[in-house]
Design an enzyme around this catalytic site. Structure first.
Site, PDB file in Angstrom:
ATOM      1  N   ASP A 219      -3.153  -4.323   2.568  1.00  0.00           N
ATOM      2  CA  ASP A 219      -2.432  -4.208   3.647  1.00  0.00           C
ATOM      3  C   ASP A 219      -2.630  -5.226   4.396  1.00  0.00           C
ATOM      4  O   ASP A 219      -2.157  -5.653   5.064  1.00  0.00           O
ATOM      5  CB  ASP A 219      -2.249  -2.379   3.650  1.00  0.00           C
ATOM      6  CG  ASP A 219      -1.092  -2.520   3.022  1.00  0.00           C
ATOM      7  OD1 ASP A 219      -0.923  -2.436   1.544  1.00  0.00           O
ATOM      8  OD2 ASP A 219      -1.586  -0.397   3.243  1.00  0.00           O
TER       9      ASP A 219
ATOM     10  N   ILE B 273      -4.345  -6.023  -6.267  1.00  0.00           N
ATOM     11  CA  ILE B 273      -3.822  -4.864  -5.946  1.00  0.00           C
ATOM     12  C   ILE B 273      -2.476  -5.219  -6.564  1.00  0.00           C
ATOM     13  O   ILE B 273      -2.083  -4.159  -7.154  1.00  0.00           O
ATOM     14  CB  ILE B 273      -3.962  -4.099  -5.200  1.00  0.00           C
ATOM     15  CG1 ILE B 273      -5.200  -4.011  -3.984  1.00  0.00           C
ATOM     16  CG2 ILE B 273      -3.713  -2.916  -4.779  1.00  0.00           C
ATOM     17  CD1 ILE B 273      -6.677  -3.799  -5.285  1.00  0.00           C
TER      18      ILE B 273
ATOM     19  N   LYS C 136      -0.323   5.785   9.164  1.00  0.00           N
ATOM     20  CA  LYS C 136       0.501   6.581   8.620  1.00  0.00           C
ATOM     21  C   LYS C 136       0.040   6.577   7.677  1.00  0.00           C
ATOM     22  O   LYS C 136       1.028   8.325   6.812  1.00  0.00           O
ATOM     23  CB  LYS C 136       1.379   4.773   8.274  1.00  0.00           C
ATOM     24  CG  LYS C 136       2.794   5.565   7.902  1.00  0.00           C
ATOM     25  CD  LYS C 136       3.903   3.746   7.432  1.00  0.00           C
ATOM     26  CE  LYS C 136       2.898   3.248   6.572  1.00  0.00           C
ATOM     27  NZ  LYS C 136       3.193   3.304   5.541  1.00  0.00           N
ATOM     28  N   ASN C 137      -1.356   6.494   6.751  1.00  0.00           N
ATOM     29  CA  ASN C 137      -1.051   6.770   4.977  1.00  0.00           C
ATOM     30  C   ASN C 137      -1.970   7.749   5.768  1.00  0.00           C
ATOM     31  O   ASN C 137      -2.144   8.159   4.491  1.00  0.00           O
ATOM     32  CB  ASN C 137      -2.094   5.570   4.634  1.00  0.00           C
ATOM     33  CG  ASN C 137      -0.395   4.099   3.767  1.00  0.00           C
ATOM     34  OD1 ASN C 137       0.324   4.084   4.180  1.00  0.00           O
ATOM     35  ND2 ASN C 137      -1.178   2.757   3.708  1.00  0.00           N
TER      36      ASN C 137
ATOM     37  N   ARG D 281       5.017   0.976  -9.305  1.00  0.00           N
ATOM     38  CA  ARG D 281       4.471   1.372  -8.199  1.00  0.00           C
ATOM     39  C   ARG D 281       4.213   2.550  -9.645  1.00  0.00           C
ATOM     40  O   ARG D 281       5.006   3.239  -8.989  1.00  0.00           O
ATOM     41  CB  ARG D 281       4.759   1.549  -7.226  1.00  0.00           C
ATOM     42  CG  ARG D 281       5.357   0.473  -6.255  1.00  0.00           C
ATOM     43  CD  ARG D 281       3.886  -0.318  -5.504  1.00  0.00           C
ATOM     44  NE  ARG D 281       3.060   0.707  -4.471  1.00  0.00           N
ATOM     45  CZ  ARG D 281       3.050   0.903  -3.087  1.00  0.00           C
ATOM     46  NH1 ARG D 281       3.818   0.132  -3.147  1.00  0.00           N
ATOM     47  NH2 ARG D 281       1.974   1.759  -3.010  1.00  0.00           N
ATOM     48  N   PRO D 282       3.731   2.907 -10.521  1.00  0.00           N
ATOM     49  CA  PRO D 282       4.333   3.717 -11.740  1.00  0.00           C
ATOM     50  C   PRO D 282       3.088   4.923 -10.910  1.00  0.00           C
ATOM     51  O   PRO D 282       2.678   4.229 -10.345  1.00  0.00           O
ATOM     52  CB  PRO D 282       3.439   3.374 -12.638  1.00  0.00           C
ATOM     53  CG  PRO D 282       2.073   2.609 -11.748  1.00  0.00           C
ATOM     54  CD  PRO D 282       3.080   1.216 -11.114  1.00  0.00           C
ATOM     55  N   ILE D 283       3.766   5.532 -11.600  1.00  0.00           N
ATOM     56  CA  ILE D 283       2.778   7.041 -10.653  1.00  0.00           C
ATOM     57  C   ILE D 283       2.121   8.138 -12.502  1.00  0.00           C
ATOM     58  O   ILE D 283       1.582   8.786 -11.709  1.00  0.00           O
ATOM     59  CB  ILE D 283       3.441   8.257 -10.544  1.00  0.00           C
ATOM     60  CG1 ILE D 283       4.665   8.727 -10.833  1.00  0.00           C
ATOM     61  CG2 ILE D 283       3.628   7.374  -8.615  1.00  0.00           C
ATOM     62  CD1 ILE D 283       5.166  10.278 -10.108  1.00  0.00           C
ATOM     63  N   ASP D 284       1.851   6.765 -13.286  1.00  0.00           N
ATOM     64  CA  ASP D 284       1.815   7.601 -14.620  1.00  0.00           C
ATOM     65  C   ASP D 284      -0.152   8.582 -14.403  1.00  0.00           C
ATOM     66  O   ASP D 284      -0.659   9.402 -14.977  1.00  0.00           O
ATOM     67  CB  ASP D 284       1.153   6.552 -15.275  1.00  0.00           C
ATOM     68  CG  ASP D 284       0.259   5.237 -14.841  1.00  0.00           C
ATOM     69  OD1 ASP D 284       0.397   5.060 -14.374  1.00  0.00           O
ATOM     70  OD2 ASP D 284      -0.672   4.874 -15.611  1.00  0.00           O
ATOM     71  N   LEU D 285      -1.067   8.404 -12.954  1.00  0.00           N
ATOM     72  CA  LEU D 285      -2.713   8.194 -13.310  1.00  0.00           C
ATOM     73  C   LEU D 285      -1.582   9.931 -12.615  1.00  0.00           C
ATOM     74  O   LEU D 285      -3.001  10.698 -12.634  1.00  0.00           O
ATOM     75  CB  LEU D 285      -3.331   8.178 -12.425  1.00  0.00           C
ATOM     76  CG  LEU D 285      -3.330   6.284 -13.209  1.00  0.00           C
ATOM     77  CD1 LEU D 285      -4.197   5.758 -12.077  1.00  0.00           C
ATOM     78  CD2 LEU D 285      -3.937   6.431 -14.381  1.00  0.00           C
TER      79      LEU D 285
ATOM     80  N   ARG E   2       7.768   5.496  -1.075  1.00  0.00           N
ATOM     81  CA  ARG E   2       7.644   5.494  -2.732  1.00  0.00           C
ATOM     82  C   ARG E   2       6.122   7.511  -2.441  1.00  0.00           C
ATOM     83  O   ARG E   2       5.786   7.361  -2.975  1.00  0.00           O
ATOM     84  CB  ARG E   2       6.144   4.839  -2.812  1.00  0.00           C
ATOM     85  CG  ARG E   2       5.873   4.484  -4.263  1.00  0.00           C
ATOM     86  CD  ARG E   2       5.894   3.252  -4.466  1.00  0.00           C
ATOM     87  NE  ARG E   2       7.288   2.881  -4.774  1.00  0.00           N
ATOM     88  CZ  ARG E   2       7.824   2.801  -5.570  1.00  0.00           C
ATOM     89  NH1 ARG E   2       7.273   3.481  -7.061  1.00  0.00           N
ATOM     90  NH2 ARG E   2       9.636   2.577  -5.360  1.00  0.00           N
TER      91      ARG E   2
ATOM     92  N   CYS F  89       9.535  -1.439  -6.932  1.00  0.00           N
ATOM     93  CA  CYS F  89       9.644  -2.011  -5.570  1.00  0.00           C
ATOM     94  C   CYS F  89       9.150  -3.269  -4.993  1.00  0.00           C
ATOM     95  O   CYS F  89       8.934  -4.364  -6.096  1.00  0.00           O
ATOM     96  CB  CYS F  89       8.625  -1.148  -4.689  1.00  0.00           C
ATOM     97  SG  CYS F  89       6.825  -1.529  -3.811  1.00  0.00           S
TER      98      CYS F  89
ATOM     99  N   ARG G 102       9.381   1.077   9.142  1.00  0.00           N
ATOM    100  CA  ARG G 102       8.376   1.747   8.944  1.00  0.00           C
ATOM    101  C   ARG G 102       7.271   1.948   8.934  1.00  0.00           C
ATOM    102  O   ARG G 102       6.184   3.441   8.125  1.00  0.00           O
ATOM    103  CB  ARG G 102       8.857   1.308   7.120  1.00  0.00           C
ATOM    104  CG  ARG G 102       9.874   1.400   6.034  1.00  0.00           C
ATOM    105  CD  ARG G 102       9.897   1.416   5.072  1.00  0.00           C
ATOM    106  NE  ARG G 102       9.262   1.861   4.356  1.00  0.00           N
ATOM    107  CZ  ARG G 102       7.739   1.307   3.517  1.00  0.00           C
ATOM    108  NH1 ARG G 102       8.142  -0.190   3.580  1.00  0.00           N
ATOM    109  NH2 ARG G 102       7.140   2.371   3.076  1.00  0.00           N
TER     110      ARG G 102
END
Ligand code: UD1
Length: 434
Positions: free
Chosen positions: A309, A331, A22-23, A125-129, A96, A120, A401
């Site tokens: 995971d 993590i 999936k990933n 779960r930031p996306i600043d990077l 996400r 979540c 999912r």
């Protein structure tokens, strides 16, 4: 809402096959945005996140062929016209990984509007990077009304150093870099096999990438990319979950269609825990009982370390091992939602900050439990497979999912697991996780 009813006690025996990752499939589908030509992906898992991504791409104007009704393992995506380069909140809030379209949209269309993901179940779960990297490549980014709008006439190659290792951040910026003007050097990249999978697809599309799978990736931007056909690699987390299912039930299980090389940290830890493992072929791993399960500590790390995971599933195994196992989650800040449910089934687990102390072996007894996120659900299934009596797992939509036909696969090797649907119950909002 569907539930699983599981009667514990059966050792799992036989062969179980792993689906595509999936990933890997999620970023590879997003990569279709980068070209006007068709991208055909094979070995796509039939899980809900993939359906969500198909919807997301279709909502932007892509033509997404789902494959045959009874076999949706391959999909063809054509992003010739992207009339509406927007990732709407209704979709982003359920998955996400939708933020993976940010980089490719700006690179291809010069503009992207992507809803900001909220919190979540497993932590912030930031996306600043992702944002920082795109700005460094010359994009102008404005945040308002819960959306992030990025614009750039053409992105420019840049030297990027990730402050922290991020999997989807590496993938997002890699997709931005392949169409940028000039060279991009990315340092402190994620080395996960899913990044390598994406880079292989991009290379097949005409991208020039070196170093994927190492912490430094170099990209020479090209003016355009073309269509490609690509087969997604097996899902290492699904494979690892099945290895633990075999080990926890004292079964003799061969996990087929997997890549043992991607499972090294998991295999090493299972061996330390007293599980016997053979690698009978290049794409299979067999697990069979050793003398007894022994406590062994884990500490989650970026690849090639022990994956976050797999932490919840490993914890289920640790409840059956002799001694004290320390499980450290490095993590995500809140990834112990399964603990209280395992405790309700009789496990002896104490959490202190980011470390869980598991004392085993505990005799687990069946209970009604609630799934809180994708991998926590898997952990509860594993515990139920050895619990005394019949467990009922609620909210298995989390499981759907990311695991394809999980209960059918387990049933085929001897598990007593049934899905019970309740068609009249309203669907609850679905919090997102990995
Ligand atoms: C991916 C996987 C998920 C896995 C996770 C870690 C997908 C679709 N999901 O998630 O299954 O659990 O990797 O292996 O591939 N971070 C920041 N800023 C950012 C991005 C991340 O601070 O801009 C932090 C996160 O909060 C987290 C850490 O970095 O603490 C790692 O997150 P990341 O690798 O980005 O996870 P995802 O890519 O979202």
């Amino acid at each position: 809402m569907d539930k699983f009813v599981i009667r514990g006690g059966n050792p799992l025996v036989g062969t179980i096959r792993v689906s595509g990752a999936k990933n890997s499939a999620l970023p590879c589908m997003a990569a279709a945005i980068l070209t006007e030509d068709e991208i055909t992906l094979e070995n796509i898992p039939q899980v809900r996140d993939i359906e969500t991504e198909r919807k997301l791409l279709a909502s932007m104007g892509a033509v997404v062929d789902l494959g045959a009704e009874n076999d949706r393992h391959h999909t063809t995506i054509s992003c010739r016209t992207l009339s509406d380069p927007v990732a709407k909140y209704e979709i982003v809030k359920t998955m996400r990984a939708s933020s993976l379209v940010l980089g490719p949209l700006v690179a291809r269309t010069g503009m992207a509007r992507v809803a900001m993901p909220g919190g979540c179940a497993i932590g912030g779960r930031p996306i600043d990077l992702h944002i920082k990297g795109l700005e460094k490549m010359g994009a102008t980014i404005v945040q308002e009304h819960g959306y992030l709008e990025a614009r750039a006439s053409r992105l420019k190659g840049a030297h990027l150093v990730f402050d922290k290792i991020t999997v989807t951040g590496t993938e997002d910026l890699l997709m931005a870099a392949v169409l940028a003007d000039g060279e991009t050097v990315m340092e402190n990249c994620a080395r996960e096999p899913e990044v390598t999978d994406l880079a292989a697809l991009l290379t097949a599309m005409g991208a020039r990438i070196e170093g994927a799978g190492t912490s430094t990736i170099r990209v020479q931007g090209v003016a355009s990319l073309h269509g490609a056909r690509y087969r997604i690699n097996p899902d290492r987390i699904e494979a690892g979950t099945f290895l633990i299912a075999g080990a926890i039930t004292g079964g003799d299980l061969t996990v087929a269609d997997c890549n043992p090389d991607h499972l090294r940290a998991i295999i090493a830890k299972l061996e330390e825990a007293g599980v016997r493992i053979d690698i009978p072929g290049p794409d299979s791993v067999r697990v069979h009982p050793g003398e007894r399960l022994l406590a062994a500590d884990i500490s989650t790390e970026e690849y090639p370390g022990f994956p976050t995971d797999m932490q919840a599933q490993y914890m289920a195994l640790a409840t059956q091992a002799d001694g004290v196992s320390l499980i450290k989650e490095n993590i995500f800040e809140n990834r112990f939602m399964h603990v209280q449910e395992l405790v309700r089934m009789g496990a002896n687990i104490k959490v202190d900050g980011r470390t869980a102390t598991v004392r085993g072996p505990a005799k687990l007894s069946a209970a009604a439990v609630m799934c809180s996120d994708l991998r926590a659900s898997a952990s509860l299934v594993l515990a139920a497979l050895v619990a005394d009596g019949e467990s009922i797992l609620d909210r298995v939509y989390h499981m759907d999912r990311g695991y394809e036909r999980f209960e059918e696969k387990l049933r085929s090797v001897g598990a007593e697991i049934q899905r019970m649907g309740n068609v009249f119950a309203p669907r609850e909002p679905q919090p997102v996780a990995d």
